[in-house]
Design a protein around this motif. Structure first.
Motif, PDB file in Angstrom:
ATOM      1  N   ARG A  95       5.671   9.697  -2.535  1.00  0.00           N
ATOM      2  CA  ARG A  95       4.823   8.519  -2.314  1.00  0.00           C
ATOM      3  C   ARG A  95       5.714   7.340  -1.982  1.00  0.00           C
ATOM      4  NH1 ARG A  95      -0.410   9.342  -2.884  1.00  0.00           N
ATOM      5  NH2 ARG A  95      -0.979   7.221  -2.323  1.00  0.00           N
ATOM      6  N   GLU A 107      -0.708  18.019  -0.980  1.00  0.00           N
ATOM      7  CA  GLU A 107      -0.174  16.870  -1.697  1.00  0.00           C
ATOM      8  C   GLU A 107      -0.024  17.175  -3.179  1.00  0.00           C
ATOM      9  OE1 GLU A 107      -0.980  12.123  -2.114  1.00  0.00           O
ATOM     10  OE2 GLU A 107      -2.422  13.341  -1.051  1.00  0.00           O
ATOM     11  N   LYS A 123       0.851  -1.194   0.000  1.00  0.00           N
ATOM     12  CA  LYS A 123       0.000   0.000   0.000  1.00  0.00           C
ATOM     13  C   LYS A 123       0.885   1.242   0.000  1.00  0.00           C
ATOM     14  CE  LYS A 123      -4.312  -1.689   1.646  1.00  0.00           C
ATOM     15  NZ  LYS A 123      -5.073  -2.164   2.783  1.00  0.00           N
ATOM     16  N   PHE A 151      -3.775   4.092   4.528  1.00  0.00           N
ATOM     17  CA  PHE A 151      -2.312   3.976   4.644  1.00  0.00           C
ATOM     18  C   PHE A 151      -1.925   3.874   6.124  1.00  0.00           C
ATOM     19  CE2 PHE A 151       1.908   6.404   4.262  1.00  0.00           C
ATOM     20  CZ  PHE A 151       2.621   5.299   3.811  1.00  0.00           C
ATOM     21  N   GLN A 179      -5.027  10.163   5.804  1.00  0.00           N
ATOM     22  CA  GLN A 179      -4.781   9.016   4.906  1.00  0.00           C
ATOM     23  C   GLN A 179      -5.100   7.733   5.687  1.00  0.00           C
ATOM     24  OE1 GLN A 179      -1.157   9.268   2.327  1.00  0.00           O
ATOM     25  NE2 GLN A 179      -0.639  10.980   3.651  1.00  0.00           N
ATOM     26  N   LEU A 200       3.064  12.206   7.720  1.00  0.00           N
ATOM     27  CA  LEU A 200       2.191  11.970   6.579  1.00  0.00           C
ATOM     28  C   LEU A 200       1.673  13.310   6.040  1.00  0.00           C
ATOM     29  CD1 LEU A 200       2.192   9.204   8.192  1.00  0.00           C
ATOM     30  CD2 LEU A 200      -0.033   8.793   7.155  1.00  0.00           C
ATOM     31  N   GLY A 218       1.330   5.638   0.353  1.00  0.00           N
ATOM     32  CA  GLY A 218       0.792   6.865   0.906  1.00  0.00           C
ATOM     33  C   GLY A 218       1.811   7.965   0.715  1.00  0.00           C
TER      34      GLY A 218
END
Ligand code: SF4
Length: 256
Positions: A60, A49, A7, A97, A94, A31, A9
């Motif tokens: 990422r 982002e 995965k 994540f 997120q 994050l 994020g």
């Protein structure tokens, strides 16, 4: 279905040997993204982002990549009672994540903390709550209109999520940024205390004195500076705020 380790994020930093983000020695993962826009934000680079956002320095990464970094200092967590802290920005922005990271930490028996502004759907807190050893939970302004002015959003979800977590027995350390004339006013501190009267399980608080670091950073990034004339608090003012909480039975820490 994407395997948990694969995965991805968005993060904007990983800080090693952190000592202000929970107990012991920690690795803090930042994050990207935050639903708030606090006037005093120290991490404007962590809020956006989109690649067009001038504050973005984001990358990422996979869960596997983050875990590899976290694993490198495992010996220090074991010796100091530390672990991994997920911060931001806002890690709850997120949720998938974050859940994957927390599950990996749990599987590897690494203690976790989540540093949150509390503004997220209650369902997302339900998803993470069982996987988190400690919430570092920010409380800023009790008056909703002022909260909207200085953070851009209502404090409704922040207060509701805090109640839900506290009443379900989660371990919580509150963090209150002391912003002169905004969050450190007598009115605001008294309102916070009276709100917390109903949550006797929450008795640990960190008071975070203001410093101009956020403003200097905003200048560097050529972002509008919103707290230009604010001065740092004196020792006496910080002590007075600490005494206020101590007199209500709180275990008070100054700083992270
Ligand atoms: S909640 Fe934290 S990261 Fe988000 S804008 Fe406020 S200070 Fe910045």
């Amino acid at each position: 279905m994407v395997a948990q380790q694969d995965k991805t994020g968005a993060i904007f930093d990983i800080k090693k040997f952190a000592i202000h983000d929970g107990p012991g020695i920690r690795t803090t993962v930042f994050l990207t993204g935050c639903p708030m826009d606090c006037w005093w934000c120290h991490n404007p680079e962590g809020r956006g982002e989109a690649p067009t956002d001038p504050t973005a320095k984001t990358r990422r990464v996979t869960v596997a990549h983050v875990m590899e970094e976290i694993e490198k200092d495992r010996v220090f967590y074991d010796q100091s009672g530390g672990g991994a802290t997920f911060s931001g920005g806002e890690p709850m922005a997120q949720p998938e994540f974050l859940v994957a990271l927390l599950k990996e930490c749990r599987r590897r028996q690494i203690a976790t903390a989540v540093d949150t502004c509390g503004y997220a759907p209650p369902g997302d807190f339900d998803k993470v709550a069982d996987l988190v050893d400690l919430f570092l939970y920010d409380l800023k302004i009790m008056d909703d209109e002022r909260h909207r002015t200085y953070t851009g959003v209502s404090n409704g979800p922040v207060l509701e999520n805090l109640k839900l977590l506290a009443r379900s027995g989660r371990r919580i350390q509150l963090r209150i940024p002391l912003i002169p004339g905004i969050t450190d006013t007598e009115d605001n501190l008294e309102s916070i205390l009276s709100f917390l009267d109903d949550l006797p399980a929450v008795r640990r608080v960190s008071l975070l004195p203001y410093n101009r670091f956020g403003e200097d950073k905003r200048k560097r990034y050529k972002l509008p500076v919103r707290l230009e004339r604010v001065r740092n608090q004196s020792e006496t003012e910080i002590e007075a705020a600490a005494e206020r909480f101590k007199s209500h039975g709180f275990d008070v820490k100054i700083g992270g």
